[in-house]
Design an enzyme around this catalytic site. Structure first.
Site, PDB file in Angstrom:
ATOM      1  N   ASP A  60       0.922  -1.101  -0.079  1.00 28.30           N
ATOM      2  CA  ASP A  60       0.061   0.043   0.090  1.00 28.30           C
ATOM      3  C   ASP A  60       0.875   1.261   0.000  1.00 28.30           C
ATOM      4  OD1 ASP A  60      -2.097  -1.632   0.309  1.00 28.30           O
ATOM      5  OD2 ASP A  60      -2.422  -1.324   2.315  1.00 28.30           O
ATOM      6  N   LYS A  82      -3.749   3.277  -3.354  1.00 28.35           N
ATOM      7  CA  LYS A  82      -5.115   4.059  -4.017  1.00 28.35           C
ATOM      8  C   LYS A  82      -5.055   5.232  -3.597  1.00 28.35           C
ATOM      9  CE  LYS A  82      -7.624  -0.533  -3.703  1.00 28.35           C
ATOM     10  NZ  LYS A  82      -7.758  -1.331  -2.689  1.00 28.35           N
ATOM     11  N   MET A 195      -9.963   6.597   8.502  1.00 33.04           N
ATOM     12  CA  MET A 195     -10.032   7.258   7.223  1.00 33.04           C
ATOM     13  C   MET A 195     -11.279   8.191   7.278  1.00 33.04           C
ATOM     14  SD  MET A 195      -9.483   3.974   5.008  1.00 33.04           S
ATOM     15  CE  MET A 195      -9.980   2.930   5.956  1.00 33.04           C
TER      16      MET A 195
END
Lengths: 293, 293
Positions: A60, A82, A195
């Site tokens: 990641d 991402k 998040m």
């Protein structure tokens, strides 16, 4: 030339499939590994060892170079970070990539920030491996909430003020997450929102609307455990406004026990203040602290 | 004879209080350290280093000798294990002990199973240190729930079946815990019950009564991550009965995502089966995996 058995010695240690009639090429495997919250010292020893045996690391964006550099030199590294603006890899593509590398006989480390099974979509990758008949091992990691509580000095559970702790995600495809606000609004529990920085105002409003007091302590922790960790202690009422000024990977932690959190680390004093609580500076990547005894 | 400065060199590295006018005896400190779930490889590097610098280790009963032996030879070890039949030390006594050792100038490691801030009463020890003006650092650890999910191959959060995970404790002074059953009974979330083996039947009944389906998958994990790990996959309806036959430190994990858990490890095949998923056997206490590259 060494025999096939000798030449595959390193990979042999990881082989789970196969037996006496082992094929010339050893079976590969996927290791879903939690890299922890950021501080390389918060890797587990098991994660470190898995990394050191990796033929390929699929990682990641949140995993630092300091951690990636623990994998063998010359091994392959693939970032599947991402980003809001573009998805470098869809989840299905990542799944197929992991399976394909393992089927080539490689030790594949899928390295994820925190723990693979807490909002890491590790379950989907594990299912893909199972469907393909690829051995898959999971190495748990210190999830960010634990690191944030530790460095802030604020317990996630605490006698009299937090009898439970719940982890949710504040991220949703269409903006605001669809959560059980009534349950999360109950007192005497800690709610950790992963998040949730960009949806902080909406989340706080929902919690207050569902009955949680606006005066409930709320802690924002950006870059938990890293040298640039940044904390803001506020209240649920003021959470949205406090979040506006911040950016980066962050947790929102709401609950009465957050009243115990240390004073904030101002952004500019970050490195100095953080080094008192984080021992990143003592990090020795080659051999772990044994010579110091 | 070496100078006072030299002789206190090791402790100096940990001194947080004090500055240029450092007193002859360095300030002690308390380190609340998460030992992880049991497998020594699931210690973090930071926890290992803290242990290696400990003058005194005050530990729970759940911490294994294999981990305790990582502390310096000749250092003091104090077990404050709590047993149902007798409490060796009340929490207030532990708090006073930690403070007193630190005030003697010692590096005190308070070693706890899992994470210090998840049902570890670490918050109370931290508060005692703060009140006494003793420096207190917290090293997070892999809490047992993460290890249990990892070794069972069952994610605690999962797209479509577990959008949240909640940790509660099944232990209560008077038998049955007083929890918010209605919230915990909602679907699409994972509920992890620490120390719930003896109250499993009552907990399951409450959850079903509050509306959670009796067919919800329920996983019992005893000794998560240890060589003698034992798992039973059942349903909420059958949880109480399944728990009856078991003993030891255990987690109950209830939720739709537990359907992904690996088949149970039968008690008698335990060691063999567990060694395929746990790499305890590869544990090398002296130098961590570097020579193996």
């Amino acid at each position: 030339m060494s025999s096939p058995r000798d030449s595959s010695k390193r990979a042999d240690r990881l082989v789970v499939l196969g037996g006496r009639d082992r094929p010339a090429r050893p079976a590969g495997a996927v290791w879903l590994v939690g890299a922890g919250p950021g501080d390389p010292e918060l890797l587990t020893i098991k994660a470190l060892k898995a990394l050191q045996r990796a033929d390929v690391v699929v990682h990641d964006g949140l995993v630092s170079d300091e951690i990636l550099d623990l994998a063998p030199q010359g091994g392959r590294r693939i970032s599947v970070a991402k980003r809001k603006s573009r998805h470098s890899y869809a989840q299905g593509e990542i799944n197929r990539m992991l399976v394909a590398f393992a089927q080539e006989g490689l030790n594949v480390v899928r390295l994820k920030g925190g723990d693979p099974f807490i909002f890491g979509r590790g379950g989907e990758e594990l299912e893909a491996c199972r469907e393909a008949g690829v051995a898959c091992h999971v190495v748990p990691g210190v999830t960010a909430a634990l690191a944030a509580g530790a460095s802030a000095g604020a317990p996630l559970t605490h006698r009299g003020s937090a009898q439970a702790v719940t982890f949710v995600t504040g991220h949703a495809a269409d903006g605001e997450p669809n959560l059980d606000w009534e349950s999360l609004a109950k007192a005497n529990q800690t709610v950790v929102i992963y998040m949730g920085l960009s949806t902080a105002a909406a989340i706080a409003a929902r919690l207050v609307q569902a009955g949680r007091s606006g005066s409930t302590p709320a802690l924002i922790v950006v870059n938990a455990s890293r040298a640039d960790e940044h904390r803001v202690l506020t209240t649920l009422s003021d959470l949205g406004q406090a979040a506006e000024a911040l950016s980066g990977p962050a947790l929102l932690i709401v609950g009465e026990a957050m009243a115990l959190a240390n004073p904030l680390i101002p952004a500019k004093a970050g490195t100095q203040a953080a080094s008192a609580t984080n021992s990143t500076s003592e990090w020795a990547p080659t051999c772990v602290g044994v010579s110091g005894l």
